[in-house]
Design an enzyme around this catalytic site. Structure first.
Site, PDB file in Angstrom:
ATOM      1  N   SER A   1       0.824  -1.530  -0.179  1.00 48.45           N
ATOM      2  CA  SER A   1      -0.131  -0.028  -0.055  1.00 48.45           C
ATOM      3  C   SER A   1       0.685   1.350   0.153  1.00 48.45           C
ATOM      4  O   SER A   1       2.293   1.083  -0.039  1.00 48.45           O
ATOM      5  CB  SER A   1      -0.719  -0.398   1.444  1.00 48.45           C
ATOM      6  OG  SER A   1      -1.724  -1.233   1.252  1.00 48.45           O
TER       7      SER A   1
HETATM    8  N1  SAH Z   1       0.527  -5.499   3.616  1.00 45.55           N
HETATM    9  C1  SAH Z   1       0.555  -6.022   3.034  1.00 45.55           C
HETATM   10  C2  SAH Z   1       0.694  -5.845   1.606  1.00 45.55           C
HETATM   11  C3  SAH Z   1      -0.944  -6.734   1.395  1.00 45.55           C
HETATM   12  S1  SAH Z   1      -1.178  -7.012  -0.483  1.00 45.55           S
HETATM   13  C4  SAH Z   1       2.408  -5.472   2.703  1.00 45.55           C
HETATM   14  O1  SAH Z   1       2.617  -4.724   3.833  1.00 45.55           O
HETATM   15  O2  SAH Z   1       2.979  -5.780   2.109  1.00 45.55           O
HETATM   16  C5  SAH Z   1      -2.393  -7.964  -0.043  1.00 45.55           C
HETATM   17  C6  SAH Z   1      -2.088  -9.569   1.019  1.00 45.55           C
HETATM   18  O3  SAH Z   1      -2.617 -10.361   1.063  1.00 45.55           O
HETATM   19  C7  SAH Z   1      -1.240  -9.990  -0.526  1.00 45.55           C
HETATM   20  O4  SAH Z   1       0.532 -10.493  -0.903  1.00 45.55           O
HETATM   21  C8  SAH Z   1      -2.379 -11.768  -0.612  1.00 45.55           C
HETATM   22  O5  SAH Z   1      -1.768 -12.594  -0.852  1.00 45.55           O
HETATM   23  C9  SAH Z   1      -2.775 -11.448   0.581  1.00 45.55           C
HETATM   24  N2  SAH Z   1      -3.422 -12.411   1.080  1.00 45.55           N
HETATM   25  C10 SAH Z   1      -5.427 -12.251  -0.160  1.00 45.55           C
HETATM   26  N3  SAH Z   1      -5.769 -13.007  -0.083  1.00 45.55           N
HETATM   27  C11 SAH Z   1      -5.126 -13.422   1.445  1.00 45.55           C
HETATM   28  C12 SAH Z   1      -6.038 -14.295   2.352  1.00 45.55           C
HETATM   29  N4  SAH Z   1      -7.250 -15.507   1.980  1.00 45.55           N
HETATM   30  N5  SAH Z   1      -5.638 -14.611   4.239  1.00 45.55           N
HETATM   31  C13 SAH Z   1      -4.317 -14.479   3.712  1.00 45.55           C
HETATM   32  N6  SAH Z   1      -3.413 -13.339   2.841  1.00 45.55           N
HETATM   33  C14 SAH Z   1      -3.843 -13.541   1.966  1.00 45.55           C
END
Ligand code: SAH
Length: 239
Positions: free
Chosen positions: A92
């Site tokens: 983000s």
């Molecule tokens: N907080 C992160 C960015 C998040 S992007 C940072 O600081 O880099 C969102 C992430 O959520 C992605 O890596 C994606 O693979 C993960 N994601 C999506 N669905 C998910 C689920 N059901 N459980 C866990 N992670 C998930």
């Protein structure tokens, strides 16, 4: 003959000395450059938009965002935008990370759950402030890379799990707060059950149109507040 060897040896020593001095100078220039970029990011993108919790601002100024993004995007790590982190996922925009962190009112003694580890940046920001961070990532390569990166950077208070975030981590619950960084289509009720009474969860909810929700668990149920429209990658369901 002997004096010629001594002169050659002295020249080599002087050259090596100069080389190491200039390398050290360029490393310290890089370090100065990064701290300047972080300071500007905090002032112009975060403080200017109203985030003012000092613990959040100092965490944002401390964590090296460029160490969490792919090499090709390092130059842009302190700009006002999200960045790709591979596998179709994104980190983000710095302001959103700071804003979400401030909304859960993080304190030193707290245990926080994050859903969506991605590259581990949000987890690192939290780990600068709270006692323990648990973070779940559904994509194994991202979870592995984040685990390694966070360990290398010395974040010993972060536990990375590769699993489906919809289930949370009942074995470590209840949590003081939960940050969800991928968007589920509806509020994930199972996660609310893993919050302490009085605990807050921040979560982007929706599909093509998403809103950021702040949910507090109360004795009677929940209190909900809609904060702002956002755009996150979808929170996927495992089969
Ligand atoms: N907080 C992160 C960015 C998040 S992007 C940072 O600081 O880099 C969102 C992430 O959520 C992605 O890596 C994606 O693979 C993960 N994601 C999506 N669905 C998910 C689920 N059901 N459980 C866990 N992670 C998930």
């Amino acid at each position: 003959m002997k004096w010629q060897v001594e002169i050659k040896f002295s020249i080599i020593v002087v050259c090596l000395f100069c080389f190491f001095m200039s390398a050290e100078k360029s490393f310290s220039n890089d370090r100065d450059n990064v701290s300047a970029k972080k300071k500007i990011m905090v002032e112009m993108q975060i403080k200017a938009r109203g985030v003012n919790a000092t613990n959040v601002l100092s965490a944002m100024e401390k964590v090296d965002r460029h160490l969490f993004v792919p090499q090709a995007f390092r130059e842009n790590a302190y700009l006002d935008s999200p960045l790709p982190i591979g596998y179709g996922q994104t980190i983000s925009q710095p302001y959103i990370v700071a804003y979400m962190t401030e909304q859960i009112k993080p304190q030193k003694n707290m245990r926080v759950l994050e859903i969506g580890t991605g590259c581990g940046y949000q987890a690192a920001v939290l780990a600068e402030i709270v006692k323990e961070v648990y973070t779940i990532e559904i994509l194994a390569p991202l979870a592995e890379a984040a685990k390694k990166r966070l360990k290398l950077l010395g974040y010993n208070n972060v536990t990375v799990e590769c699993a489906d975030g919809y289930k949370g981590l009942p074995e470590y619950a209840p949590f003081d707060a939960i940050i969800v960084t991928a968007a589920p289509p509806e509020i994930p009720e199972e996660l609310i059950e893993q919050l302490k009474i009085g605990g807050k969860m921040i979560v982007p909810v929706g599909t093509s149109f998403q809103q950021l929700y702040l949910i507090e668990r109360t004795e009677e149920g929940t209190k909900q507040q809609v904060l702002l429209p956002v755009r996150f990658v979808p929170m996927v369901k495992s089969e």
